[in-house]
Design an enzyme around this catalytic site. Structure first.
Site, PDB file in Angstrom:
ATOM      1  N   SER A 199      -3.612  -0.858  -2.501  1.00 33.29           N
ATOM      2  CA  SER A 199      -4.408  -1.870  -3.197  1.00 33.29           C
ATOM      3  C   SER A 199      -5.862  -1.439  -3.386  1.00 33.29           C
ATOM      4  O   SER A 199      -6.543  -1.944  -4.286  1.00 33.29           O
ATOM      5  CB  SER A 199      -4.360  -3.195  -2.429  1.00 33.29           C
ATOM      6  OG  SER A 199      -4.727  -3.016  -1.072  1.00 33.29           O
ATOM      7  N   ASP A 236     -12.117 -10.351   4.875  1.00 36.07           N
ATOM      8  CA  ASP A 236     -11.507  -9.087   4.456  1.00 36.07           C
ATOM      9  C   ASP A 236     -12.622  -8.063   4.270  1.00 36.07           C
ATOM     10  O   ASP A 236     -13.374  -8.115   3.297  1.00 36.07           O
ATOM     11  CB  ASP A 236     -10.744  -9.297   3.141  1.00 36.07           C
ATOM     12  CG  ASP A 236     -10.071  -8.030   2.625  1.00 36.07           C
ATOM     13  OD1 ASP A 236     -10.343  -6.935   3.174  1.00 36.07           O
ATOM     14  OD2 ASP A 236      -9.288  -8.122   1.664  1.00 36.07           O
ATOM     15  N   HIS A 242     -11.086  -4.565   1.358  1.00 39.79           N
ATOM     16  CA  HIS A 242     -11.093  -4.530  -0.106  1.00 39.79           C
ATOM     17  C   HIS A 242     -12.508  -4.791  -0.642  1.00 39.79           C
ATOM     18  O   HIS A 242     -13.363  -5.320   0.066  1.00 39.79           O
ATOM     19  CB  HIS A 242     -10.105  -5.563  -0.664  1.00 39.79           C
ATOM     20  CG  HIS A 242      -8.683  -5.268  -0.279  1.00 39.79           C
ATOM     21  ND1 HIS A 242      -8.078  -5.841   0.819  1.00 39.79           N
ATOM     22  CD2 HIS A 242      -7.767  -4.441  -0.840  1.00 39.79           C
ATOM     23  CE1 HIS A 242      -6.832  -5.386   0.918  1.00 39.79           C
ATOM     24  NE2 HIS A 242      -6.620  -4.541  -0.073  1.00 39.79           N
TER      25      HIS A 242
END
Length: 419
Positions: free
Chosen positions: A149, A390, A393
């Site tokens: 990702s 997070d 990312h």
């Protein structure tokens, strides 16, 4: 009387011109027939000098002086400079191809500072990103981002960087799992993403349903993935975060039935060697280019840049302004990648060392303004950033745009060298 006299004077002139005009028409008609015949039979005359009117004249890509970066310049050593005038290169609302995981402001992030920092190498300048120039370099070609990702974020960044220069109806994004394919019609360009979190094959290779309780990797298997990579003009690989879940990983090597626990570093080297063997056997060095992105850092522990604290990347709004290397970035893995790439015999793989420049950007992660397992965080989860932020990312626009600016610089250099 005057009119009749004038007519009588002009009549002989008309009679004398008529045969000449008739002869000219006959010559033109005959010439047209001959040329049409030559054209229909593929005459070299048309191959050399002719061009159908419907075909657009393609001007050569001009690499201007401001695009030229000295090859001795280290693009990966420098500092982040505040640039409120030129950055970001696009906005969330102008790019409809972003997923919810990276649209931090739309998801409630109150500040926009993270979008306005420009990477400044110490001894040169990155060329200004020109989407039309890039599309012309990529004309009739495919570029594919391969990885997890994090790499999907770089793919989406690239799509957003070019899509504003393309008219409506001339661009499209479709999902063909495990790929995403962005097409630019007028240039016949394909910008693609391929989900392969470990590069080699694993039980997590499903494009959407890849969350498993116990990960397992096939360290010597890559052919199924490789079938999708064959013939791609520009391949950009990345694989790191999924390997770092635990210090040990279940894997097979040699026998599909023999599942054993491997130390992650050992398993990663075996996977890299499998990848390198595929590269050596399947890449044409004359028509294809391969890039490898080094690891994308995490900012999970604030004590690394703020001694004595016990937080993470949440609520950070400025880059780190002093030398920093986080504990989440493995120098062992970095050295391993460098070693494998250096020992390739027939293929030149370009290593894009984005780790250090990204290490400074503790402020640019999605934090609580992203998704977890496909869903935006709830109000309760957002109120607990220590457990739910997070710090892996990246928001877009943001740091991955800089990775693509550096990739663009290398593509310009490649085009210049081949021209």
């Amino acid at each position: 009387m005057l009119k009749l006299k004038q007519l009588s004077i002009d009549r002989p002139t008309i009679h004398s011109v008529f045969p000449v005009a008739l002869a000219a028409l006959l010559v033109v008609g005959l010439a047209r027939l001959v040329l049409d015949d030559l054209k229909s039979h593929g005459s070299f005359v048309f191959k050399m000098y002719g061009r159908p009117r419907s075909e657009k004249h393609r001007l050569p890509v001009v690499v201007a002086s401001e695009d030229l970066v000295d090859e001795d310049c280290n693009l990966f050593e420098g500092r982040w400079v505040w640039d409120n005038g030129s950055y970001p290169l696009y906005e969330e609302e102008t790019c409809p191809f972003l997923v919810k995981q990276v649209t931090c402001q739309k998801n409630g992030r109150p500040d926009s500072f993270y979008k306005k920092w420009r990477w400044q190498p110490n001894s040169c300048n990155l060329p200004r990103f020109d989407p039309l120039k890039l599309l012309d370099i990529l004309r009739d070609k495919r570029i594919m981002f391969v990885g997890d990702s994090i790499q999907r974020g770089q793919f989406e960044s690239m799509v957003c960087l070019v899509q504003s220069a393309i008219p409506k109806g001339k661009k499209s994004l479709r999902r063909v799992p495990p790929r995403k394919i962005f097409k630019v019609e007028d240039y016949n360009v394909s910008i693609e993403y391929y989900w392969a979190p470990f590069m080699v094959e694993s039980i997590s290779d499903h494009a959407t349903n890849h969350t498993v309780l116990k990960r397992m990797v096939k360290l010597d298997s890559i052919a199924n993935h490789g079938n999708h990579w064959k013939g791609v003009d520009f391949l950009v690989f990345e694989s790191y975060v999924w390997w770092r879940y635990k210090p040990l990983i279940n894997a097979t090597y040699g026998s599909a039935e023999d599942v054993r626990e491997y130390n992650v570093s050992t398993a990663y080297r075996l996977a890299m060697e499998t990848w390198a063997n595929w590269i050596e056997s399947n890449i044409n060095p004359h028509s294809q280019r391969v890039f490898f992105m080094t690891l994308s850092p995490t900012h999970l522990w604030s004590w690394e840049w703020k001694p004595g604290s016990d937080e993470n990347c949440f609520n950070e709004s400025h880059p780190i302004d002093h030398p920093h290397w986080g504990t989440g970035s493995s120098t062992e893995i970095m050295n391993m990648v460098h070693d494998v790439v250096q020992h390739l015999k027939n293929i030149n793989v370009t290593l894009l060392n984005i780790t250090q420049l990204s290490e400074f950007r503790k402020d640019a992660h999605t934090s609580i303004y992203g998704e977890r397992r496909g869903k935006l965080l709830t109000k309760e989860q957002r109120s607990d950033p220590k457990n739910f932020a997070d710090c892996i990312h990246w928001c877009l626009p943001g740091v991955p745009d800089t990775w693509n600016e550096i990739l663009y610089t290398y593509l310009l250099r490649t085009h210049r060298n081949l021209s």
